[in-house]
Design a protein around this motif. Structure first.
Motif, PDB file in Angstrom:
ATOM      1  N   ARG A 135      -4.125  -2.493  60.266  1.00  0.00           N
ATOM      2  CA  ARG A 135      -3.242  -2.663  59.114  1.00  0.00           C
ATOM      3  C   ARG A 135      -3.004  -4.142  58.863  1.00  0.00           C
ATOM      4  O   ARG A 135      -3.254  -4.995  59.713  1.00  0.00           O
ATOM      5  N   VAL A 136      -2.521  -4.428  57.662  1.00  0.00           N
ATOM      6  CA  VAL A 136      -2.083  -5.767  57.300  1.00  0.00           C
ATOM      7  C   VAL A 136      -0.603  -5.683  56.978  1.00  0.00           C
ATOM      8  O   VAL A 136      -0.130  -4.678  56.431  1.00  0.00           O
ATOM      9  N   GLU A 137       0.156  -6.701  57.349  1.00  0.00           N
ATOM     10  CA  GLU A 137       1.577  -6.721  57.039  1.00  0.00           C
ATOM     11  C   GLU A 137       1.967  -8.107  56.534  1.00  0.00           C
ATOM     12  O   GLU A 137       1.386  -9.109  56.954  1.00  0.00           O
ATOM     13  N   PRO A 138       2.926  -8.173  55.598  1.00  0.00           N
ATOM     14  CA  PRO A 138       3.338  -9.480  55.065  1.00  0.00           C
ATOM     15  C   PRO A 138       4.152 -10.269  56.075  1.00  0.00           C
ATOM     16  O   PRO A 138       4.879  -9.710  56.893  1.00  0.00           O
ATOM     17  N   LEU A 139       4.022 -11.586  56.006  1.00  0.00           N
ATOM     18  CA  LEU A 139       4.840 -12.513  56.772  1.00  0.00           C
ATOM     19  C   LEU A 139       5.650 -13.355  55.804  1.00  0.00           C
ATOM     20  O   LEU A 139       5.324 -13.445  54.612  1.00  0.00           O
ATOM     21  N   GLU A 140       6.686 -13.983  56.289  1.00  0.00           N
ATOM     22  CA  GLU A 140       7.432 -14.909  55.444  1.00  0.00           C
ATOM     23  C   GLU A 140       6.517 -16.062  55.041  1.00  0.00           C
ATOM     24  O   GLU A 140       5.604 -16.440  55.772  1.00  0.00           O
ATOM     25  N   GLY A 141       6.780 -16.614  53.866  1.00  0.00           N
ATOM     26  CA  GLY A 141       6.000 -17.755  53.417  1.00  0.00           C
ATOM     27  C   GLY A 141       4.737 -17.388  52.674  1.00  0.00           C
ATOM     28  O   GLY A 141       3.898 -18.256  52.403  1.00  0.00           O
ATOM     29  N   GLY A 142       4.557 -16.110  52.338  1.00  0.00           N
ATOM     30  CA  GLY A 142       3.403 -15.709  51.548  1.00  0.00           C
ATOM     31  C   GLY A 142       2.124 -15.534  52.330  1.00  0.00           C
ATOM     32  O   GLY A 142       1.042 -15.495  51.742  1.00  0.00           O
ATOM     33  N   ASN A 143       2.212 -15.422  53.654  1.00  0.00           N
ATOM     34  CA  ASN A 143       1.031 -15.159  54.472  1.00  0.00           C
ATOM     35  C   ASN A 143       1.049 -13.703  54.928  1.00  0.00           C
ATOM     36  O   ASN A 143       1.956 -12.943  54.603  1.00  0.00           O
ATOM     37  N   ALA A 144       0.053 -13.314  55.694  1.00  0.00           N
ATOM     38  CA  ALA A 144      -0.021 -11.932  56.168  1.00  0.00           C
ATOM     39  C   ALA A 144      -0.697 -11.909  57.532  1.00  0.00           C
ATOM     40  O   ALA A 144      -1.369 -12.865  57.930  1.00  0.00           O
ATOM     41  N   ARG A 145      -0.498 -10.813  58.239  1.00  0.00           N
ATOM     42  CA  ARG A 145      -1.055 -10.662  59.590  1.00  0.00           C
ATOM     43  C   ARG A 145      -1.893  -9.394  59.657  1.00  0.00           C
ATOM     44  O   ARG A 145      -1.513  -8.341  59.131  1.00  0.00           O
TER      45      ARG A 145
END
Length: 275
Positions: A135-145
């Motif tokens: 899966r992909v999940e959003p991170l703060e600052g407009g990035n993703a993991r």
């Protein structure tokens, strides 16, 4: 860690507002992560027989963006999505296999990159790779993991927006939480005794757990307290052998989970609760 970059037209660009504007993009993945990327203009339908077992239904994400809805419309199970500037990252898979402790293996996982409803590129784990995409999940600052597909799940790469380009790189050494008011170091896979030191350097203080949690005479809780790791809340004697720990910072609390039989156990995840 070395970052491999693949440069070419049409890959993960931040598109100009003009439809005729040329696109230059750069997408890469660390060699050690075993991911590959490719330009793609149309997403094929999911393989025949692709289905989500009832046991694994919690892994399905409710599509929010036009991009995610289009992925589901092709028969794939959407597992996550994240906004990356003007782009959308959507993770999806076609096969799920029940595992232990209420978890599932995610097979044939991918991350697709869209501009609106237009598909630009795909990140995937090629045949023979030791990595898998869950899966992909959003991170703060407009990035993703990007997380792997094997339970209980570990992060394998970050999607970042850099200088108007999207890149796949190693997991960042720091993650901002609570609106940028606090940071959490990358403690995934780190023994808890080292992780607590790394957290202390960033202002996270251990919160002593219940001294009566677990068997006061035996068990992992007692052994961890004897090591001075007083913030242990409890450990599971089955499944992945999870243990939980609590920390407090200026902007809220942090719950850390370890797994496995290692002594001391290693961090498998964390969750911030902002005040």
């Amino acid at each position: 860690m070395t970052r491999i970059a693949i440069t070419g037209m049409g890959l993960l660009a931040l598109l100009a507002s003009s439809a005729s504007a040329q696109m230059e993009a750069r997408i890469g993945a660390p060699e050690s992560q075993g991911l590959s990327t490719a330009a793609m203009e149309a997403l094929p339908k999911a393989p025949a027989g692709a289905a989500l077992p009832d046991f694994c239904k919690r892994y399905a994400a409710n599509p929010i963006s036009e991009a995610a809805r289009s992925v589901r419309g092709q028969g794939w199970t959407v597992t996550g999505e994240a906004k990356l500037g003007t782009l959308n990252a959507v993770s999806f898979a076609s096969k799920f296999e029940p595992a232990t402790s209420g978890t599932c293996f995610i097979r044939d996982g991918n991350v697709a990159l869209f501009d609106g409803g237009r598909l630009l590129a795909l990140a995937y784990a090629p045949k023979g790779s030791k990595s898998s995409i869950g899966r992909v999940e959003p991170l703060e600052g407009g990035n993703a993991r990007i997380w792997d597909g094997d339970p209980p799940g570990q992060p394998i790469a970050d999607l970042r927006a850099e200088d108007g380009r999207m890149r796949i790189g190693p997991v960042a050494p720091l993650e901002t939480v609570c609106g940028g008011k606090a940071v959490v170091p990358n403690i995934y896979g780190m023994p808890i005794d080292r992780a607590r030191k790394a957290l202390a350097e960033k202002g996270w203080r251990p919160v002593p757990g219940d001294p009566n949690a677990g068997d006061p005479r035996f068990g992992r809780e007692r052994d961890l307290r004897k090591r001075g790791i007083v913030e242990v809340d409890g450990c599971s004697g089955t499944g992945f052998g999870d243990c939980s720990f609590t920390y407090k910072g200026a902007s809220g609390g942090l719950s850390v989970t370890t797994m496995g039989d290692a002594d001391p156990p290693v961090v498998s995840g964390y969750d911030a609760t902002c005040s």
